[in-house]
Design a protein around this motif. Structure first.
Motif, PDB file in Angstrom:
ATOM      1  N   PRO A 264       5.232 -50.947  23.822  1.00 29.40           N
ATOM      2  CA  PRO A 264       5.931 -49.956  24.484  1.00 29.40           C
ATOM      3  C   PRO A 264       5.048 -48.497  24.254  1.00 29.40           C
ATOM      4  O   PRO A 264       4.813 -47.589  25.034  1.00 29.40           O
ATOM      5  CB  PRO A 264       7.439 -49.494  22.813  1.00 29.40           C
ATOM      6  CG  PRO A 264       6.500 -50.257  22.381  1.00 29.40           C
ATOM      7  CD  PRO A 264       5.947 -51.434  22.395  1.00 29.40           C
ATOM      8  N   ALA A 265       3.800 -48.787  23.447  1.00 27.94           N
ATOM      9  CA  ALA A 265       2.851 -47.703  23.326  1.00 27.94           C
ATOM     10  C   ALA A 265       1.621 -47.630  24.347  1.00 27.94           C
ATOM     11  O   ALA A 265       1.630 -46.414  24.958  1.00 27.94           O
ATOM     12  CB  ALA A 265       1.863 -47.711  21.804  1.00 27.94           C
ATOM     13  N   GLY A 266       1.239 -48.639  24.555  1.00 28.58           N
ATOM     14  CA  GLY A 266       1.425 -48.861  26.422  1.00 28.58           C
ATOM     15  C   GLY A 266       1.841 -47.842  27.353  1.00 28.58           C
ATOM     16  O   GLY A 266       1.192 -47.520  28.241  1.00 28.58           O
ATOM     17  N   ALA A 267       2.791 -48.454  26.637  1.00 27.72           N
ATOM     18  CA  ALA A 267       4.128 -48.127  28.382  1.00 27.72           C
ATOM     19  C   ALA A 267       3.969 -46.450  28.476  1.00 27.72           C
ATOM     20  O   ALA A 267       3.830 -45.705  29.739  1.00 27.72           O
ATOM     21  CB  ALA A 267       5.375 -49.108  28.592  1.00 27.72           C
ATOM     22  N   SER A 268       4.058 -45.879  27.432  1.00 26.97           N
ATOM     23  CA  SER A 268       4.306 -44.608  27.278  1.00 26.97           C
ATOM     24  C   SER A 268       2.680 -44.171  27.036  1.00 26.97           C
ATOM     25  O   SER A 268       2.611 -43.340  28.487  1.00 26.97           O
ATOM     26  CB  SER A 268       4.556 -43.720  25.517  1.00 26.97           C
ATOM     27  OG  SER A 268       5.798 -44.843  25.293  1.00 26.97           O
ATOM     28  N   ALA A 269       1.706 -44.753  27.420  1.00 32.98           N
ATOM     29  CA  ALA A 269       0.162 -44.332  27.057  1.00 32.98           C
ATOM     30  C   ALA A 269       0.156 -44.256  28.994  1.00 32.98           C
ATOM     31  O   ALA A 269      -0.899 -43.562  29.006  1.00 32.98           O
ATOM     32  CB  ALA A 269      -1.229 -44.610  26.550  1.00 32.98           C
ATOM     33  N   TYR A 270       0.444 -45.487  29.626  1.00 31.59           N
ATOM     34  CA  TYR A 270       0.792 -45.389  31.087  1.00 31.59           C
ATOM     35  C   TYR A 270       1.331 -44.201  31.585  1.00 31.59           C
ATOM     36  O   TYR A 270       0.641 -43.476  32.581  1.00 31.59           O
ATOM     37  CB  TYR A 270       0.758 -46.836  31.750  1.00 31.59           C
ATOM     38  CG  TYR A 270      -0.023 -47.397  32.863  1.00 31.59           C
ATOM     39  CD1 TYR A 270      -1.055 -47.863  33.019  1.00 31.59           C
ATOM     40  CD2 TYR A 270       1.150 -46.823  33.887  1.00 31.59           C
ATOM     41  CE1 TYR A 270      -1.436 -48.052  34.721  1.00 31.59           C
ATOM     42  CE2 TYR A 270       0.803 -47.008  35.371  1.00 31.59           C
ATOM     43  CZ  TYR A 270      -0.909 -47.613  35.388  1.00 31.59           C
ATOM     44  OH  TYR A 270      -1.183 -47.829  36.590  1.00 31.59           O
ATOM     45  N   ALA A 271       2.440 -44.169  31.268  1.00 27.69           N
ATOM     46  CA  ALA A 271       3.046 -42.970  31.797  1.00 27.69           C
ATOM     47  C   ALA A 271       1.764 -41.529  31.828  1.00 27.69           C
ATOM     48  O   ALA A 271       2.360 -40.973  32.245  1.00 27.69           O
ATOM     49  CB  ALA A 271       4.501 -42.485  31.364  1.00 27.69           C
ATOM     50  N   ARG A 272       1.771 -41.055  30.957  1.00 24.51           N
ATOM     51  CA  ARG A 272       1.164 -39.944  30.331  1.00 24.51           C
ATOM     52  C   ARG A 272      -0.058 -40.068  31.593  1.00 24.51           C
ATOM     53  O   ARG A 272      -0.396 -39.285  32.363  1.00 24.51           O
ATOM     54  CB  ARG A 272       1.259 -39.924  28.854  1.00 24.51           C
ATOM     55  CG  ARG A 272      -0.043 -38.979  28.964  1.00 24.51           C
ATOM     56  CD  ARG A 272      -0.347 -38.462  27.613  1.00 24.51           C
ATOM     57  NE  ARG A 272      -1.609 -36.841  26.971  1.00 24.51           N
ATOM     58  CZ  ARG A 272      -1.715 -36.872  25.646  1.00 24.51           C
ATOM     59  NH1 ARG A 272      -0.683 -37.608  24.318  1.00 24.51           N
ATOM     60  NH2 ARG A 272      -2.510 -36.063  26.221  1.00 24.51           N
ATOM     61  N   ALA A 273      -0.792 -41.142  31.098  1.00 26.19           N
ATOM     62  CA  ALA A 273      -2.006 -40.593  32.632  1.00 26.19           C
ATOM     63  C   ALA A 273      -1.947 -40.751  34.015  1.00 26.19           C
ATOM     64  O   ALA A 273      -2.583 -39.617  34.501  1.00 26.19           O
ATOM     65  CB  ALA A 273      -2.585 -42.577  32.547  1.00 26.19           C
TER      66      ALA A 273
END
Length: 656
Positions: A63-72
């Motif tokens: 989930p942290a990776g999903a959030s980071a990708y959406a922000r990027a």
């Protein structure tokens, strides 16, 4: 209101399965008891044989990776900017696995529950059964509780599941938190504006236009008690009949872009509501022909999503009540983006399936932009209800979809009560959506913006006995305020004043609502056309309406013009905050000149048979609230409203 602690980033606190209270065989699911399900609110038992439907939500992988990708992908300067994922790519990278789903389905069936729909992204497993069966499966009991005028069911203790099902994130539908949902505009059948009203701001006033029944009106009162001073203003202008077509395009400076083909062509805007109007196509086409808009035929697709569970004889079922919401949303988008395609996606009910509908729109990438004119009256929802839907919003950003939500129509939800707890509404408070606040708008005879003020209305009614205006009291206004759930997102840092971001006494700074704003005040609202039932028959007619359920689709329509030139944005907020210097900064500077409007209502809502009511509605009357219009960012109008081609070009140029 019991809430989770603020968290950094964009998640909600304490939502992973497992806790210190787990046993060798079962794990609790934190955040599954609503804050309103307290002993003080408990009113009685439940009927264990009653059927219910619910969704078991599964945690994303990384989930942290999903959030980071959406922000990027939503932030310029990042190497991943605009490298959006397809739904299939997102599922492969972040969604729950088939094996996760299989374990949950097997367990549900072993408990005597019936398994229903599983979406393509494996985000949830639907199930139905009785209250007793659900209580046994999740090791809890149920009771009824009285909260905000409603009697609602809830589990009394945190849900638990076998420890082998550690991927369960939350369960939606066992408690009735969904009943707190509200749409911001549901006009009654047979409603029409009473005369006199103005075609543009200031056309008619009480000094030059007599009241229809001969009432001798005096200027309406308005007092501002800020800083211990009292300033009186005189309200004399009759309310507009409702703005439409070229008036709204001109007021926001979109006439020239639309005329030259920057009209949203090639962009798809989704509208999510409940049910579906049977007359929407003919209504919008009639409305368009009357107000200089192109026909919508060929640009509107209506989808009513299937539901596996609809509560029988539910008193909340009101399909016709939502037809006004659908009509408003579609006509507002079509006004500001007349070349865009609109897909209307209706939930099969108005109380619990909107989460699944949003997941459907996102996971099938049905649109570039989604506008949502509904929300919950505050953040008093269990974290286990919020986090699964936050994951859908994150998926939307990762796929390049921009989500707009109305900020609400109840200000800071205190209604001027100093003992009440100020709160913004959710999902508007989600860091992954664009929260659209409301304004009061004055449009000139030449279709230009004369003024724009914060939408917070005081109200006073003419007393026919005393021939005086009654006391002024707070009525309604655009939602806003400081979240008690979410930490400050990156795009608000250095923009939102620290005094607002830490209003609740929290550290670090918190998410603040709204992000942007557009016309919402019903007293300067939009003219909408809809087939309605009148005492003399059923036919098409037009009426003025507002709410932030108008603000959101208006803004989404204008944003569609930017998407046409720029391409998808994902989360829109980084681009919109970047353009704040060329947005229209809503302040209090004009409210002494334009203090409010006098509106005339038919007593019966339809005709003069039962007489008239005269009401003063003031602009930017926020005295009893915790949220206030200020220069720069404020918690009523955000960074402001669109300011023509300068704003449009700045948003289009975001990212180079």
């Amino acid at each position: 209101m019991a809430v989770a602690a603020l968290v950094t980033g964009t998640g909600v606190a304490a939502l992973a399965s497992g806790s210190a209270g787990t046993t060798a065989t079962r794990s609790t699911i934190p955040g599954t008891v609503p804050s309103w399900a307290t002993a003080a609110n408990r009113v009685g038992p439940t009927n264990g044989s009653q059927s219910l439907g619910f969704r078991v939500y599964l945690s994303n992988r990384d989930p942290a990776g999903a959030s980071a990708y959406a922000r990027a992908v939503s932030t310029k300067g990042n190497a991943l900017y605009r490298k959006f994922l397809t739904p299939a790519q997102y599922r492969a990278k972040f969604s729950p696995t088939d094996a996760d789903v299989a374990r949950v389905k097997s367990w549900l069936r072993s408990q005597g529950l019936t398994v229903g729909v599983v979406p393509d992204n494996n985000k949830y497993v639907e199930a139905t059964g009785t209250i007793s069966e659900a209580g046994k499966a999740f090791n809890t009991s149920f009771a009824t509780f009285r909260y905000k005028g409603q009697t609602m069911r809830s589990n009394t203790t945190a849900l638990s599941v076998p420890s082998t099902l550690s991927g369960i994130q939350g369960v939606i539908g066992l408690d009735e938190s969904a009943n707190l949902l509200h749409a911001d505009a549901s006009p009654p059948a047979g409603f029409r504006n009473a005369p006199p009203c103005s075609q543009y701001w200031g056309q008619k006033t009480i000094s030059d236009t007599p009241a229809p029944d001969g009432t001798k009106l005096t200027p309406g009162p308005w007092s501002d008690n800020a800083a211990g001073t009292v300033t009186a203003y005189s309200v004399t202008a009759y309310a507009p009949c409702g703005y439409a077509g070229a008036q709204l395009q001109g007021a926001y400076g979109m006439t020239a872009p639309i005329r030259t083909g920057n009209d949203g062509t090639g962009v798809t805007v989704a509208v999510i509501d409940a049910y579906a109007s049977q007359t929407i196509l003919s209504d919008v086409n009639t409305y368009s022909s009357r107000h200089g808009l192109p026909p919508i035929t060929g640009h509107l697709r209506q989808v009513v999503s299937p539901g596996t569970y609809i509560r029988p004889q539910n008193p909340r079922q009101d399909p016709e009540g939502w037809s006004g919401e659908e009509t408003l949303d579609i006509e507002a988008v079509h006004t500001m983006a007349p070349g865009a395609d609109i897909v209307y996606v209706g939930s099969p009910n108005n109380y619990r399936d909107l989460d699944a509908i949003m997941n459907r729109v996102v996971d099938r990438h049905l649109a570039d932009i989604v506008t949502n004119s509904y929300g919950y009256g505050g953040e008093a929802l269990p974290p286990g209800y919020i986090k699964p839907q936050e994951d859908t919003y994150i998926q939307a950003a990762a796929e390049g979809i921009s989500l707009f939500f109305s900020s609400g129509d109840s200000g800071d939800e205190t209604f001027g009560d100093p003992s009440a707890t100020p709160t913004p509404d959710w999902p508007a408070s989600s860091p992954w959506v664009t929260a659209v606040g409301g304004t009061a708008l004055g449009v000139t005879q030449d279709n230009a913006r004369l003024f724009e003020l914060g939408w917070q209305s005081g109200t006073s009614t003419w007393n026919t006995t005393t021939s005086k205006w009654g006391p002024l009291s707070y009525l309604y206004g655009g939602g806003g305020g400081t979240s008690r759930l979410f930490a400050q997102p990156w795009y608000q840092k250095g923009v939102v004043p620290n005094a607002i971001a830490t209003y609740n006494g929290t550290a670090p700074a918190a998410r603040v609502v709204p992000d942007v704003s557009a016309l919402g005040d019903p007293n300067t609202g939009m003219l909408v056309g809809q087939t309605q039932r009148f005492s003399n028959g059923t036919y098409y007619d037009e009426y003025r309406i507002g709410g932030t359920s108008l603000s959101s689709p208006l803004y989404a329509g204008m944003f569609a013009l930017a998407v046409q030139k720029h391409g998808d944005y994902g989360l829109a907020n980084p681009a919109l905050y970047s353009a704040r210097g060329v947005s229209y900064d809503v302040t209090k500077d004009q409210r002494s000149t334009y203090p409010g409007a006098i509106r005339v209502n038919f007593v019966n809502g339809e005709n003069a048979t039962d007489g008239y009511r005269y009401i003063t509605r003031t602009f930017d009357w926020d005295e009893p609230l915790s949220i206030h219009v200020r220069p720069g960012y404020d918690d009523v109008t955000g960074v402001g409203s669109p300011a023509g081609t300068t704003w449009l070009n700045a948003v289009i140029s975001y990212g180079g």
